[in-house]
Motif scaffolding. Sequence first.
Motif, short mmCIF file in Angstrom:
data_model
loop_
_atom_site.label_atom_id
_atom_site.label_comp_id
_atom_site.label_asym_id
_atom_site.label_seq_id
_atom_site.Cartn_x
_atom_site.Cartn_y
_atom_site.Cartn_z
N THR A 2 68.09 -33.20 10.83
CA THR A 2 66.25 -32.78 9.98
C THR A 2 67.40 -33.40 8.32
O THR A 2 68.34 -32.80 7.98
N SER A 3 65.97 -33.69 7.63
CA SER A 3 65.87 -33.79 6.44
C SER A 3 65.56 -32.13 5.61
O SER A 3 66.78 -32.37 4.67
N ALA A 4 65.82 -31.47 5.89
CA ALA A 4 65.65 -29.96 5.41
C ALA A 4 67.21 -29.70 5.75
O ALA A 4 67.80 -29.34 4.83
N HIS A 6 69.93 -31.56 5.65
CA HIS A 6 70.55 -32.36 5.31
C HIS A 6 70.27 -32.11 4.09
O HIS A 6 71.33 -32.29 3.18
N THR A 7 69.35 -31.21 3.03
CA THR A 7 69.44 -30.98 1.73
C THR A 7 69.83 -29.87 1.62
O THR A 7 70.86 -29.60 0.92
N ARG A 8 70.27 -29.01 2.65
CA ARG A 8 71.04 -27.56 2.58
C ARG A 8 72.66 -28.38 2.70
O ARG A 8 73.52 -27.55 2.14
N GLU A 10 74.27 -30.41 1.09
CA GLU A 10 73.67 -30.79 -0.07
C GLU A 10 74.92 -30.30 -0.96
O GLU A 10 75.78 -30.38 -0.96
#
Length: 210
Positions: A2-4, A6-8, A10
């Motif tokens: 998920t996008s969330a 993916h942010t984590r 990074e």
Amino acid sequence: MTSAAHTRLERVRASAGIVKLAPQQIEDELGGPIDAEFLAETLRELFDEADPKGGVLGSLNQLLTIASKAAALAPLGGEDSESAACAIEVAAAFALDSAGMRLHLATSTLHPSPARRTPLKRTTLGTMQPLDTTIPDPALIVLIGAAGRGKSTWPHTQVLELDQFRATVSDSPSRQETTGDAADVLKLILERRRARKLNTVIDAASLIVQ
């Protein structure tokens, strides 16, 4: 992913990048002229026998322990999740129990910590002959040998006896196939005693898990 998530990820990669810079800095400091005391104290930043979980390897152990718990909850199916969690848990234990203990041996050889130096003392252990030995305080002492050779003459509150734990998990101290389970119990108690900086004696006929 998920996008969330993916942010984590990074953020994790950014943090890992920062962590990688620290060993490089230490490597640079080791590149110049050094003496045994400097090297020993540098290595103690990785693992200090006085505070096993306070050094770099302790932080790695804590990170892997949390990762192991996360793996156990991952939606992979029961056995797959358990296998992954077990593998990570072994890696966590390796950081302290194997790598850490080897660093402890190195630092003690290079330059023993003043707080850990103890005078030579004469010790009599029951039926054993008197020993001239230096015993750090606290210390982890491993006794290996056949029955009747004096291993059990240490103060009983300090002794972790593998046979006793085999009996605890299987009702029989001679069931060698339960050694793995018995060793798990022993390691748990050992960890708690080390955290309290207590002298601990491991009594085993062998270090080989059958």
